[in-house]
Design a protein around this motif. Structure first.
Motif, mmCIF file in Angstrom:
data_model
loop_
_atom_site.group_PDB
_atom_site.id
_atom_site.type_symbol
_atom_site.label_atom_id
_atom_site.label_comp_id
_atom_site.label_asym_id
_atom_site.label_seq_id
_atom_site.Cartn_x
_atom_site.Cartn_y
_atom_site.Cartn_z
ATOM 1 N N ARG A 185 59.591 47.700 116.896
ATOM 2 C CA ARG A 185 60.074 47.100 115.646
ATOM 3 C C ARG A 185 58.959 47.126 114.597
ATOM 4 O O ARG A 185 59.211 47.382 113.417
ATOM 5 C CB ARG A 185 60.565 45.684 115.888
ATOM 6 N N GLY A 186 57.720 46.906 115.033
ATOM 7 C CA GLY A 186 56.596 47.004 114.114
ATOM 8 C C GLY A 186 56.488 48.397 113.514
ATOM 9 O O GLY A 186 56.185 48.563 112.325
ATOM 10 N N GLN A 187 56.772 49.412 114.325
ATOM 11 C CA GLN A 187 56.789 50.770 113.790
ATOM 12 C C GLN A 187 57.909 50.918 112.755
ATOM 13 O O GLN A 187 57.725 51.573 111.735
ATOM 14 C CB GLN A 187 56.962 51.780 114.927
ATOM 15 N N GLY A 188 59.049 50.296 113.034
ATOM 16 C CA GLY A 188 60.159 50.332 112.077
ATOM 17 C C GLY A 188 59.770 49.711 110.748
ATOM 18 O O GLY A 188 60.105 50.234 109.683
ATOM 19 N N TYR A 189 59.043 48.603 110.784
ATOM 20 C CA TYR A 189 58.548 47.971 109.554
ATOM 21 C C TYR A 189 57.676 48.950 108.774
ATOM 22 O O TYR A 189 57.807 49.091 107.552
ATOM 23 C CB TYR A 189 57.711 46.725 109.886
ATOM 24 N N THR A 190 56.780 49.623 109.489
ATOM 25 C CA THR A 190 55.886 50.579 108.844
ATOM 26 C C THR A 190 56.674 51.730 108.230
ATOM 27 O O THR A 190 56.418 52.130 107.089
ATOM 28 C CB THR A 190 54.853 51.106 109.850
ATOM 29 N N TYR A 191 57.630 52.270 108.977
ATOM 30 C CA TYR A 191 58.452 53.369 108.464
ATOM 31 C C TYR A 191 59.168 52.944 107.184
ATOM 32 O O TYR A 191 59.203 53.699 106.206
ATOM 33 C CB TYR A 191 59.499 53.796 109.495
ATOM 34 N N LEU A 192 59.767 51.745 107.197
ATOM 35 C CA LEU A 192 60.476 51.278 106.001
ATOM 36 C C LEU A 192 59.527 51.210 104.813
ATOM 37 O O LEU A 192 59.874 51.660 103.714
ATOM 38 C CB LEU A 192 61.130 49.917 106.248
ATOM 39 N N ARG A 193 58.349 50.659 105.022
ATOM 40 C CA ARG A 193 57.382 50.561 103.909
ATOM 41 C C ARG A 193 56.968 51.948 103.412
ATOM 42 O O ARG A 193 56.842 52.169 102.204
ATOM 43 C CB ARG A 193 56.166 49.749 104.323
ATOM 44 N N ARG A 212 68.361 43.905 112.129
ATOM 45 C CA ARG A 212 68.183 43.824 110.670
ATOM 46 C C ARG A 212 67.287 44.966 110.168
ATOM 47 O O ARG A 212 67.488 45.483 109.065
ATOM 48 C CB ARG A 212 67.616 42.466 110.282
ATOM 49 N N ILE A 213 66.315 45.365 110.982
ATOM 50 C CA ILE A 213 65.476 46.515 110.624
ATOM 51 C C ILE A 213 66.333 47.781 110.625
ATOM 52 O O ILE A 213 66.267 48.594 109.705
ATOM 53 C CB ILE A 213 64.282 46.662 111.607
ATOM 54 N N VAL A 214 67.157 47.955 111.656
ATOM 55 C CA VAL A 214 68.064 49.113 111.706
ATOM 56 C C VAL A 214 68.933 49.141 110.457
ATOM 57 O O VAL A 214 69.083 50.186 109.810
ATOM 58 C CB VAL A 214 68.953 49.075 112.976
ATOM 59 N N GLU A 215 69.498 48.012 110.095
ATOM 60 C CA GLU A 215 70.395 47.936 108.930
ATOM 61 C C GLU A 215 69.680 48.275 107.631
ATOM 62 O O GLU A 215 70.302 48.774 106.689
ATOM 63 C CB GLU A 215 71.024 46.553 108.845
ATOM 64 N N PHE A 256 67.753 58.266 111.560
ATOM 65 C CA PHE A 256 67.834 59.296 112.596
ATOM 66 C C PHE A 256 66.885 60.477 112.367
ATOM 67 O O PHE A 256 66.615 61.215 113.307
ATOM 68 C CB PHE A 256 69.264 59.830 112.705
ATOM 69 N N GLY A 257 66.377 60.638 111.135
ATOM 70 C CA GLY A 257 65.625 61.846 110.848
ATOM 71 C C GLY A 257 64.199 61.674 110.361
ATOM 72 O O GLY A 257 63.424 62.620 110.387
ATOM 73 N N TYR A 258 63.829 60.461 109.924
ATOM 74 C CA TYR A 258 62.499 60.275 109.343
ATOM 75 C C TYR A 258 61.470 59.923 110.399
ATOM 76 O O TYR A 258 61.683 59.060 111.250
ATOM 77 C CB TYR A 258 62.511 59.169 108.290
ATOM 78 N N SER A 259 60.350 60.585 110.299
ATOM 79 C CA SER A 259 59.172 60.273 111.091
ATOM 80 C C SER A 259 57.968 60.611 110.217
ATOM 81 O O SER A 259 57.922 61.685 109.625
ATOM 82 C CB SER A 259 59.163 61.119 112.366
#
Length: 154
Positions: free
Chosen positions: A134-142, A21-24, A32-35
């Protein structure tokens, strides 16, 4: 209460559903490109690590075939990433169902990281790695201004 083999797999499944769901939630270019920093990887690279580790560990735990390989070779779209994640999880599920519970108790040196541990501990480490990324993914999304999926919805 101690988890049974099937109960542990449901924990793995719930976590994977949330990771997908985070990927979606990511726009494809950001996936693929954001950091947020040059020393950090895009979230797609973290997902690849999570699933490559799952593939390597499950083949080793269930079949005693220890091979860490990139199952994502040539993948460059969100759709392909999710499809490969689903294919690996389907293979994991098949191996899991065929594997006797006693396999989780086997203790041996980890072929990938070196430390001796039980197969259960090895798979738990893989789960902890997934949760961390996944926690990093949450942070990236925010940071991208995107509201991530609810953590409690598995």
């Amino acid at each position: 209460m101690i988890l049974t083999k099937d109960a542990f797999f449901e924990v793995l499944e719930g976590n994977r559903r949330l990771t997908i769901r985070i990927v979606e939630a990511f726009p494809e270019d950001s996936l693929f490109g954001y950091s947020p920093h040059p020393q950090l990887r895009p979230f797609a690279e973290m997902v690849k690590e999570i699933v490559n580790m799952e593939h390597g560990y499950m083949s080793g735990v269930a079949l005693d075939v220890w091979e860490y390989k990139d199952v994502f070779e040539g993948i460059s779209t969100k759709e392909e990433l999710i499809r490969t994640c689903d294919e690996v999880r389907a293979h994991t599920s098949k191996m899991w169902n065929e594997m006797p519970e006693e396999r989780l108790e086997v203790v041996m040196k980890d072929p990938f990281f070196g430390e001796a541990q039980s197969h259960f501990a090895r798979l738990q480490y893989g789960l902890e790695n997934e949760i961390h990324h996944r926690g990093q993914g949450y942070t990236y999304l925010r940071l991208l201004g995107i509201e991530p999926p609810a953590f409690y919805e598995r």
